[in-house]
Write an enzyme that holds these catalytic residues in place. Structure first.
Site, mmCIF file in Angstrom:
data_model
loop_
_atom_site.group_PDB
_atom_site.id
_atom_site.type_symbol
_atom_site.label_atom_id
_atom_site.label_comp_id
_atom_site.label_asym_id
_atom_site.label_seq_id
_atom_site.Cartn_x
_atom_site.Cartn_y
_atom_site.Cartn_z
ATOM 1 N N HIS A 37 5.470 5.739 2.962
ATOM 2 C CA HIS A 37 5.083 4.292 3.006
ATOM 3 C C HIS A 37 4.822 4.023 1.451
ATOM 4 C CE1 HIS A 37 1.902 1.272 3.444
ATOM 5 N NE2 HIS A 37 2.794 0.699 3.875
ATOM 6 N N HIS A 80 3.349 -4.607 -5.469
ATOM 7 C CA HIS A 80 2.579 -4.495 -4.300
ATOM 8 C C HIS A 80 1.830 -6.005 -4.120
ATOM 9 C CE1 HIS A 80 0.005 -1.367 -1.782
ATOM 10 N NE2 HIS A 80 0.341 -2.408 -1.343
#
Ligand SMILES: *[C@@H]1O[C@H](CO)[C@@H](O)[C@H](O)[C@H]1NC(C)=O
Ligand SMILES: *[C@@H]1O[C@H](CO)[C@@H](O)[C@H](O)[C@H]1NC(C)=O
Length: 284
Positions: A37, A80
């Protein structure tokens, strides 16, 4: 003499598929992969999800890489949530790492799941795949395949199409046929879990996703909730990624849907028992 010349090949081992002869005849859709992930977010602070670099993840045995992309002034960057929070560099740099590894490892089938929440044009992604050489490896489905229509690993290797590329949103297969819709092929359990028991194998996405028709992606990442923000839990990674914890949620899925998940998505994938589970879930 002509006969003798072929003798050395008779006893030679056939090239294994992802390291295992037993996987060669298995359809892609009947294999369980552990998945990394946020594979590009490497480090130890709360915006990170992995300790190992992408190359190291591949060396460890990861064959399914999930990665988040964002638009930064028209460029595709590995950021992110936003590029202010964390910017791990351009997509081309990330893809180059995968390309170099695939060049060196010709018997390995790899999957990439890219997110594209900003709706960057797929032709820009195509440019990045091309310029890194990765486009030479991609799988082009001829049509939308049913669960049992996926090729075997051997077929993907023979055809030289051993990189499968999925995108969550904003793909356009009429423009770039090898960047395929994740939710045409996968359903996912909820993510952002804060309960270390991972008590559910319900379908979160896509809406009305049918686990009898799609491959399953089991999100098995534990988070802390800090004022409504989910922070990856590093302290308990050993327990989260233990065979016991993974198997327990897999069993829920099998009980609920009659099939094993195809992907077990994990943070901190080098911690715990991910690779042992990848073997045992495939009966290896
Ligand atoms: C593969 O097929 C077997 C036998 O039908 C099934 O039990 C298993 O759940 C399948 N695994 C996956 C990941 O589809
Ligand atoms: C694809 O990459 C090759 C090699 O870098 C380059 O020669 C070619 O022009 C690129 N094609 C496109 C359409 O960008």
């Amino acid at each position: 003499m002509r006969f003798l010349s072929i003798v050395p090949f008779v006893g030679a081992a056939l090239a294994a598929c992802n390291g295992h002869d037993d996987l060669c005849d298995r359809k892609y859709s009947n294999i369980t992969f552990v998945g990394s992930h946020n594979s590009a977010f490497v480090g130890v602070i709360p915006v990170h999800n992995q300790y190992k670099t992408v190359t190291e993840q591949l060396d460890l045995g990861v064959r399914f890489l999930q990665a988040q992309t964002q638009d930064k002034d028209g460029e595709i960057e590995m950021c992110h949530t936003s590029c202010v929070e964390l910017d791990e560099g351009p997509l081309t740099q990330y893809l180059q790492e995968v390309a170099d590894w695939m060049d060196d490892n010709p018997d390995e089938v790899v999957t990439l799941l890219l997110t594209n929440i900003d709706g960057i044009s797929v032709t820009k992604f195509d440019d990045a795949f091309n310029s890194t050489g990765l486009k030479d490896y991609v799988f082009h489905p001829e049509k939308k395949m049913a669960l049992d229509e996926w090729p075997t690993l051997q077929k993907l290797l023979d055809d030289g199409t051993r990189l499968i590329v999925f995108m969550d949103y904003n793909m356009d297969e009429s423009q770039v046929d090898y960047i395929i819709s994740e939710f045409d092929y996968f359903w996912e359990t909820p993510f952002g879990e804060t309960d270390s028991d991972f008590p559910t194998c319900d379908v979160d996405r896509p809406e009305n996703g049918d686990p009898t028709e799609l491959m399953g992606l089991m999100n098995h990442m534990l988070n802390y909730d800090v004022l409504g923000i989910a922070i990856p839990n590093q302290v308990d990674a050993d327990e989260t990624n233990s065979d016991e914890s993974i198997q327990k949620q897999v069993d829920l899925c099998v009980g609920q849907w009659g099939r094993k998940p195809n992907v077990i998505l994990l943070d901190w994938i080098n911690i715990g028992d991910a690779f042992g589970m990848q073997l045992s879930l495939n009966g290896l």
